[in-house]
Design a protein around this motif. Structure first.
Motif, PDB file in Angstrom:
ATOM      1  N   PRO A 202    -129.059 -67.611  14.019  1.00 40.20           N
ATOM      2  CA  PRO A 202    -129.655 -68.199  12.515  1.00 40.20           C
ATOM      3  C   PRO A 202    -129.244 -69.587  12.287  1.00 40.20           C
ATOM      4  CG  PRO A 202    -128.536 -65.802  12.279  1.00 40.20           C
ATOM      5  CD  PRO A 202    -128.312 -66.511  13.716  1.00 40.20           C
ATOM      6  N   GLU A 203    -130.159 -70.408  12.115  1.00 37.61           N
ATOM      7  CA  GLU A 203    -130.001 -71.827  11.967  1.00 37.61           C
ATOM      8  C   GLU A 203    -128.647 -71.925  11.051  1.00 37.61           C
ATOM      9  OE1 GLU A 203    -132.249 -75.750  10.515  1.00 37.61           O
ATOM     10  OE2 GLU A 203    -133.489 -73.852  10.536  1.00 37.61           O
ATOM     11  N   GLU A 204    -128.320 -71.236   9.982  1.00 35.46           N
ATOM     12  CA  GLU A 204    -127.253 -71.779   9.174  1.00 35.46           C
ATOM     13  C   GLU A 204    -125.931 -71.477   9.772  1.00 35.46           C
ATOM     14  OE1 GLU A 204    -128.953 -67.457   8.063  1.00 35.46           O
ATOM     15  OE2 GLU A 204    -129.549 -69.614   8.399  1.00 35.46           O
ATOM     16  N   GLU A 205    -125.901 -70.421  10.845  1.00 31.44           N
ATOM     17  CA  GLU A 205    -124.754 -69.938  11.655  1.00 31.44           C
ATOM     18  C   GLU A 205    -124.437 -70.728  12.923  1.00 31.44           C
ATOM     19  OE1 GLU A 205    -124.746 -65.882  12.179  1.00 31.44           O
ATOM     20  OE2 GLU A 205    -125.496 -65.202  10.271  1.00 31.44           O
ATOM     21  N   THR A 206    -125.457 -71.649  13.171  1.00 29.44           N
ATOM     22  CA  THR A 206    -125.329 -72.371  14.508  1.00 29.44           C
ATOM     23  C   THR A 206    -123.933 -73.026  14.653  1.00 29.44           C
ATOM     24  OG1 THR A 206    -127.482 -72.156  14.901  1.00 29.44           O
ATOM     25  CG2 THR A 206    -126.509 -73.798  16.401  1.00 29.44           C
ATOM     26  N   ASP A 207    -123.875 -73.905  13.784  1.00 30.86           N
ATOM     27  CA  ASP A 207    -122.619 -75.254  13.938  1.00 30.86           C
ATOM     28  C   ASP A 207    -121.324 -74.245  13.804  1.00 30.86           C
ATOM     29  OD1 ASP A 207    -124.495 -77.050  13.790  1.00 30.86           O
ATOM     30  OD2 ASP A 207    -124.118 -77.479  11.758  1.00 30.86           O
ATOM     31  N   GLN A 208    -121.281 -73.285  12.996  1.00 35.45           N
ATOM     32  CA  GLN A 208    -119.971 -72.542  12.991  1.00 35.45           C
ATOM     33  C   GLN A 208    -119.684 -71.841  14.206  1.00 35.45           C
ATOM     34  OE1 GLN A 208    -119.271 -70.063   9.339  1.00 35.45           O
ATOM     35  NE2 GLN A 208    -117.660 -69.097  10.300  1.00 35.45           N
ATOM     36  N   HIS A 209    -120.878 -70.968  14.687  1.00 32.54           N
ATOM     37  CA  HIS A 209    -120.680 -70.247  15.907  1.00 32.54           C
ATOM     38  C   HIS A 209    -120.214 -70.777  17.295  1.00 32.54           C
ATOM     39  CE1 HIS A 209    -121.347 -66.497  18.033  1.00 32.54           C
ATOM     40  NE2 HIS A 209    -121.924 -67.109  19.152  1.00 32.54           N
ATOM     41  N   CYS A 210    -120.836 -72.197  17.386  1.00 32.17           N
ATOM     42  CA  CYS A 210    -120.779 -73.117  18.655  1.00 32.17           C
ATOM     43  C   CYS A 210    -119.260 -73.579  18.487  1.00 32.17           C
ATOM     44  CB  CYS A 210    -121.715 -74.077  18.685  1.00 32.17           C
ATOM     45  SG  CYS A 210    -123.226 -73.603  19.136  1.00 32.17           S
ATOM     46  N   ALA A 211    -118.765 -73.915  17.054  1.00 33.10           N
ATOM     47  CA  ALA A 211    -117.676 -74.487  16.908  1.00 33.10           C
ATOM     48  C   ALA A 211    -116.444 -73.431  17.461  1.00 33.10           C
ATOM     49  CB  ALA A 211    -117.355 -75.183  15.608  1.00 33.10           C
ATOM     50  N   GLU A 212    -116.622 -72.155  16.838  1.00 35.81           N
ATOM     51  CA  GLU A 212    -115.709 -71.406  17.322  1.00 35.81           C
ATOM     52  C   GLU A 212    -115.483 -71.066  18.777  1.00 35.81           C
ATOM     53  OE1 GLU A 212    -116.979 -67.934  15.056  1.00 35.81           O
ATOM     54  OE2 GLU A 212    -116.279 -68.571  13.162  1.00 35.81           O
ATOM     55  N   ILE A 213    -116.485 -71.188  19.617  1.00 36.19           N
ATOM     56  CA  ILE A 213    -116.585 -71.166  20.752  1.00 36.19           C
ATOM     57  C   ILE A 213    -115.726 -72.286  21.480  1.00 36.19           C
ATOM     58  CG2 ILE A 213    -117.919 -70.923  22.970  1.00 36.19           C
ATOM     59  CD1 ILE A 213    -119.974 -69.529  21.529  1.00 36.19           C
ATOM     60  N   VAL A 214    -116.167 -73.349  21.127  1.00 29.29           N
ATOM     61  CA  VAL A 214    -115.229 -74.598  21.607  1.00 29.29           C
ATOM     62  C   VAL A 214    -113.871 -74.503  21.327  1.00 29.29           C
ATOM     63  CG1 VAL A 214    -115.239 -76.893  21.526  1.00 29.29           C
ATOM     64  CG2 VAL A 214    -117.604 -76.099  21.582  1.00 29.29           C
ATOM     65  N   ALA A 215    -113.395 -74.160  20.009  1.00 30.25           N
ATOM     66  CA  ALA A 215    -112.221 -74.077  19.536  1.00 30.25           C
ATOM     67  C   ALA A 215    -111.275 -72.993  20.563  1.00 30.25           C
ATOM     68  CB  ALA A 215    -112.002 -73.746  18.225  1.00 30.25           C
ATOM     69  N   ALA A 216    -111.973 -71.988  20.705  1.00 28.56           N
ATOM     70  CA  ALA A 216    -111.184 -70.774  21.341  1.00 28.56           C
ATOM     71  C   ALA A 216    -111.053 -71.016  22.808  1.00 28.56           C
ATOM     72  CB  ALA A 216    -112.262 -69.489  21.500  1.00 28.56           C
ATOM     73  N   LEU A 217    -111.968 -71.851  23.531  1.00 26.79           N
ATOM     74  CA  LEU A 217    -111.814 -72.493  24.753  1.00 26.79           C
ATOM     75  C   LEU A 217    -110.841 -73.801  24.797  1.00 26.79           C
ATOM     76  CD1 LEU A 217    -115.299 -72.035  26.089  1.00 26.79           C
ATOM     77  CD2 LEU A 217    -113.503 -70.839  26.710  1.00 26.79           C
ATOM     78  N   GLU A 218    -110.372 -74.155  23.915  1.00 24.96           N
ATOM     79  CA  GLU A 218    -109.633 -75.192  23.579  1.00 24.96           C
ATOM     80  C   GLU A 218    -110.225 -76.585  24.501  1.00 24.96           C
ATOM     81  OE1 GLU A 218    -105.855 -74.168  24.844  1.00 24.96           O
ATOM     82  OE2 GLU A 218    -105.424 -73.133  23.047  1.00 24.96           O
ATOM     83  N   TRP A 219    -111.722 -76.601  24.332  1.00 24.83           N
ATOM     84  CA  TRP A 219    -112.396 -77.599  25.282  1.00 24.83           C
ATOM     85  C   TRP A 219    -112.384 -78.899  24.509  1.00 24.83           C
ATOM     86  CZ3 TRP A 219    -114.600 -77.007  29.789  1.00 24.83           C
ATOM     87  CH2 TRP A 219    -115.387 -78.070  30.144  1.00 24.83           C
ATOM     88  N   ASP A 220    -111.959 -80.000  25.330  1.00 21.24           N
ATOM     89  CA  ASP A 220    -111.862 -81.210  24.809  1.00 21.24           C
ATOM     90  C   ASP A 220    -113.034 -82.215  25.754  1.00 21.24           C
ATOM     91  OD1 ASP A 220    -110.676 -81.437  27.318  1.00 21.24           O
ATOM     92  OD2 ASP A 220    -108.870 -82.410  26.387  1.00 21.24           O
ATOM     93  N   GLY A 221    -113.871 -81.536  26.157  1.00 23.29           N
ATOM     94  CA  GLY A 221    -114.796 -82.428  27.001  1.00 23.29           C
ATOM     95  C   GLY A 221    -116.195 -82.449  26.487  1.00 23.29           C
ATOM     96  N   PRO A 222    -117.234 -83.208  27.052  1.00 24.25           N
ATOM     97  CA  PRO A 222    -118.546 -82.900  26.287  1.00 24.25           C
ATOM     98  C   PRO A 222    -119.105 -81.619  26.155  1.00 24.25           C
ATOM     99  CG  PRO A 222    -118.340 -84.524  28.311  1.00 24.25           C
ATOM    100  CD  PRO A 222    -117.209 -83.634  28.437  1.00 24.25           C
ATOM    101  N   VAL A 223    -119.891 -81.612  25.098  1.00 22.26           N
ATOM    102  CA  VAL A 223    -120.421 -80.170  24.763  1.00 22.26           C
ATOM    103  C   VAL A 223    -121.773 -80.422  24.256  1.00 22.26           C
ATOM    104  CG1 VAL A 223    -120.431 -78.090  23.206  1.00 22.26           C
ATOM    105  CG2 VAL A 223    -118.224 -79.226  23.821  1.00 22.26           C
TER     106      VAL A 223
END
Length: 344
Positions: free
Chosen positions: A290-311
């Motif tokens: 859902p468009e309203e959930e996209t930013d939060q959902h993707c941010a949670e994945i990046v944070a859980a992976l502790e990713w600091d590279g390009p996304v």
């Protein structure tokens, strides 16, 4: 055409031609003397890298390759003809090993690069060469030497700028179909990709790069599970890895974070510097969120992976975010090329 990336062939260089024992016999020339000519050298076997090939399948049906023998010398000081070399075209990116000793003989990474793999035999010497002040009529000539015979193991590592990495059904084939003219099979079940695919991604008229799609990995791939490990070596030559993750797996499938960690673990087990290569995170199938959930959902994945590279967030199916991704890749590759040129 069936994809084959490893095979064994036998190469046989030509033998050198024998020298000749002959004497000049002409009317009114009573002391003609020896005139036996040398033999010709045997032909060698040479591998030639070609961009027009992308599989070793032809060698499965034609495993033996022979160069021509040198011809025997003859009278009147005639030298035997040299045997023709055997030129064998192989895909650019082929590693060549001695199959019996496992010694690396060469790595053909540039188009038209050549590698001598079997030296032709040397010519024999005719009796004219043995004439001396004390031996006016030599009956001696030498035979040619045998050419080299070898068993070779050919291993192909495709040469691409960018490699796609991910579990089956992560959307790798859909992405390469979207950005290039490659047409790998796409379906809603895993393991639709059974062999590597290469696609040329053209950013504009003068800028392009090559992308490689290999079969998806599964847990335990480094120990031989699934299909991906057979072709993971093809990512070793790439300059950038795109780690594709399905942000919205179907019910019952593992979470994107768990999947991503397993992929990284397989890279580390495989070695060959894959885990140290530049790697970008590509969150695919955002069109299913859902468009309203996209930013939060993707941010949670990046944070859980502790990713600091390009996304990058994309939909390979619809094309969302794909243009930004391809331009980002092109800029990265150009910067890397400039940096390497400066270092050299």
């Amino acid at each position: 055409m069936k994809f084959v990336d490893e095979t064994v062939i036998r190469v046989e260089a030509g033998n050198g031609g024998n020298g000749s024992v002959s004497f000049r016999r002409e009317k009114y020339i009573p002391f003609g003397g020896p005139d036996g000519g040398d033999g010709g050298d045997g032909g060698s076997v040479i591998l030639v890298a070609s961009n027009n090939l992308n599989t070793l399948v032809d060698f499965r049906y034609n495993p033996t390759h022979r160069a021509e023998h040198g011809k025997k010398g003859s009278g009147a000081n005639c030298t035997g003809r040299k045997g023709d070399d055997k030129l064998i075209r192989v895909p650019t990116g082929t590693l060549v090993f001695d199959a019996e000793t496992d010694e690396l003989l060469g790595d053909l990474t540039e188009p038209e690069q050549t590698l001598l793999v079997a030296q032709g035999g040397w010519h024999g010497i005719g009796n004219a060469r043995f004439k001396s002040s004390t031996n006016r009529a030599p009956m001696k000539a030498t035979p040619g030497t045998p050419g080299e015979h070898r068993l070779l193991r050919l291993e192909l590592k495709l040469i691409a700028d960018v490699g796609l990495l991910g579990m089956p059904n992560a959307g790798k084939s859909s992405l390469i179909r979207k950005v290039s003219s490659a047409r790998p099979k796409v379906a809603d079940y895993p393991f639709t990709t059974l062999h590597p695919n290469l696609g040329v991604v053209r950013v504009d008229e003068e800028r392009s790069f090559v992308m490689a799609d290999v079969p998806g990995l599964i847990e335990g791939a480094a120990e031989g599970a699934g299909l991906g490990i057979q072709f993971l070596k093809h990512l070793a030559r790439t300059r950038l890895l795109l780690h594709l993750i399905d942000v919205m797996p179907y019910e019952g499938e593992e979470s994107p974070v768990e999947v991503a960690r397993k992929i990284v673990a397989e890279l580390e087990k495989r070695g060959e510097g894959l885990a140290e290569k530049p790697r970008w995170l590509v969150l695919n199938k955002v069109d299913r969120l859902p468009e309203e959930e996209t930013d939060q959902h993707c941010a949670e994945i990046v944070a859980a992976l502790e990713w600091d590279g390009p996304v990058f967030r994309i939909s390979a199916l619809r094309g969302d975010g794909v243009r930004e991704l391809t331009y980002g890749i092109m800029n990265f590759l150009e910067q890397e090329a400039a940096r390497h040129a400066a270092e050299e």
